[in-house]
Design a protein around this motif. Structure first.
Motif, mmCIF file in Angstrom:
data_model
loop_
_atom_site.group_PDB
_atom_site.id
_atom_site.type_symbol
_atom_site.label_atom_id
_atom_site.label_comp_id
_atom_site.label_asym_id
_atom_site.label_seq_id
_atom_site.Cartn_x
_atom_site.Cartn_y
_atom_site.Cartn_z
ATOM 1 N N ASP A 12 0.801 -1.150 -0.131
ATOM 2 C CA ASP A 12 -0.223 0.131 -0.058
ATOM 3 C C ASP A 12 0.778 1.308 0.025
ATOM 4 O O ASP A 12 0.723 2.434 -0.737
ATOM 5 N N ILE A 13 1.825 1.297 0.710
ATOM 6 C CA ILE A 13 2.671 2.299 0.834
ATOM 7 C C ILE A 13 3.871 2.586 -0.288
ATOM 8 O O ILE A 13 4.583 3.463 -0.274
ATOM 9 N N GLY A 14 3.954 1.395 -1.284
ATOM 10 C CA GLY A 14 4.990 1.634 -2.307
ATOM 11 C C GLY A 14 6.148 1.034 -2.009
ATOM 12 O O GLY A 14 7.171 1.019 -2.929
ATOM 13 N N LEU A 15 6.318 0.315 -0.726
ATOM 14 C CA LEU A 15 7.708 0.115 -0.589
ATOM 15 C C LEU A 15 8.114 -1.375 -1.363
ATOM 16 O O LEU A 15 9.173 -1.355 -1.728
ATOM 17 N N VAL A 16 7.048 -1.978 -1.612
ATOM 18 C CA VAL A 16 7.124 -3.219 -2.555
ATOM 19 C C VAL A 16 6.109 -3.193 -3.780
ATOM 20 O O VAL A 16 5.051 -2.710 -3.212
ATOM 21 N N THR A 17 6.554 -3.616 -4.885
ATOM 22 C CA THR A 17 5.319 -3.757 -5.788
ATOM 23 C C THR A 17 5.173 -5.197 -6.143
ATOM 24 O O THR A 17 6.132 -6.112 -6.329
ATOM 25 N N LEU A 18 3.705 -5.489 -5.858
ATOM 26 C CA LEU A 18 3.466 -7.140 -6.047
ATOM 27 C C LEU A 18 2.846 -7.358 -7.275
ATOM 28 O O LEU A 18 1.648 -6.626 -7.279
ATOM 29 N N PRO A 19 3.196 -8.044 -8.284
ATOM 30 C CA PRO A 19 2.321 -8.466 -9.428
ATOM 31 C C PRO A 19 1.153 -9.047 -8.984
ATOM 32 O O PRO A 19 1.109 -9.759 -7.786
ATOM 33 N N ARG A 20 0.174 -8.849 -9.862
ATOM 34 C CA ARG A 20 -1.148 -9.773 -9.592
ATOM 35 C C ARG A 20 -1.486 -10.426 -10.770
ATOM 36 O O ARG A 20 -0.995 -10.268 -11.951
ATOM 37 N N SER A 21 -2.068 -11.621 -10.657
ATOM 38 C CA SER A 21 -2.597 -12.284 -11.502
ATOM 39 C C SER A 21 -3.961 -11.748 -12.256
ATOM 40 O O SER A 21 -4.428 -10.800 -11.756
ATOM 41 N N GLU A 22 -4.373 -12.601 -13.201
ATOM 42 C CA GLU A 22 -5.596 -12.060 -13.981
ATOM 43 C C GLU A 22 -6.749 -11.744 -13.217
ATOM 44 O O GLU A 22 -7.650 -10.918 -13.175
ATOM 45 N N ASN A 23 -6.873 -12.764 -12.090
ATOM 46 C CA ASN A 23 -8.022 -12.502 -10.995
ATOM 47 C C ASN A 23 -7.950 -11.487 -10.134
ATOM 48 O O ASN A 23 -8.772 -11.440 -9.221
ATOM 49 N N GLY A 24 -6.596 -10.758 -10.006
ATOM 50 C CA GLY A 24 -6.458 -9.899 -8.996
ATOM 51 C C GLY A 24 -5.587 -10.293 -7.763
ATOM 52 O O GLY A 24 -5.379 -9.289 -6.841
ATOM 53 N N TYR A 25 -5.352 -11.407 -7.639
ATOM 54 C CA TYR A 25 -4.801 -12.086 -6.378
ATOM 55 C C TYR A 25 -3.135 -11.669 -6.544
ATOM 56 O O TYR A 25 -2.734 -11.691 -7.670
ATOM 57 N N ARG A 26 -2.608 -11.356 -5.416
ATOM 58 C CA ARG A 26 -1.136 -11.140 -5.520
ATOM 59 C C ARG A 26 -0.285 -12.320 -5.856
ATOM 60 O O ARG A 26 -0.830 -13.455 -5.388
ATOM 61 N N THR A 27 0.651 -12.327 -6.437
ATOM 62 C CA THR A 27 1.583 -13.557 -7.129
ATOM 63 C C THR A 27 2.947 -13.215 -6.545
ATOM 64 O O THR A 27 3.307 -12.105 -6.542
ATOM 65 N N PHE A 28 3.569 -14.101 -5.929
ATOM 66 C CA PHE A 28 4.783 -14.014 -5.469
ATOM 67 C C PHE A 28 5.904 -14.675 -5.877
ATOM 68 O O PHE A 28 5.586 -15.957 -5.956
ATOM 69 N N ARG A 29 6.765 -14.189 -6.500
ATOM 70 C CA ARG A 29 8.013 -15.022 -6.798
ATOM 71 C C ARG A 29 9.059 -14.908 -5.834
ATOM 72 O O ARG A 29 8.997 -14.356 -4.803
#
Length: 130
Positions: free
Chosen positions: A22-39
């Protein structure tokens, strides 16, 4: 990985991970359904941030340190400067705590701790002692 997996592996609560996003410290990619995906890279950054916070670095310090970590052209002097500034703040806080401890230890020693109502601790807190 999902947020629960990353929370477990990084040692950070899911709420903290969401806050960092939320504060932009990390950017987390999202899948097509809007869920966060973590690598693995996001897990690594979150673990890095968790360790930095354990050492007491502020969010802004963490932002700076993460940017420096990701910058292959960084100079270690830049990182050292951030760490030295933080170390100075820790030393100042320790000095403040030692002073507080000394004052409180003195007041505890001066208080009889008996059935009488007079108490140097309360007098000091009220500003009644010289």
């Amino acid at each position: 990985m999902n947020i629960g997996d990353v929370a477990r592996k990084s040692g950070l609560p899911a709420k903290t991970i969401r806050y960092y996003e939320d504060i932009g410290l990390v950017t987390l990619p999202r899948s097509e359904n809007g869920y966060r995906t973590f690598r693995d890279i996001e897990l690594h950054k979150l673990t890095f941030l968790g360790r930095a916070r354990e050492l007491g670095f502020t969010i802004e310090d963490c932002r700076t340190l993460l940017a420096l970590y990701e910058d292959d052209g960084r100079e270690s002097a830049q990182v050292k400067r951030v760490a030295e500034d933080h170390l100075q703040k820790i030393d100042e806080k320790i000095a403040q705590l030692q002073s507080m401890r000394g004052t409180l230890a003195h007041l505890v020693h001066e208080c009889a701790g008996d059935h009488r109502p007079d108490c140097p601790i309360l007098e000091d807190l009220a500003g009644e002692q010289g």
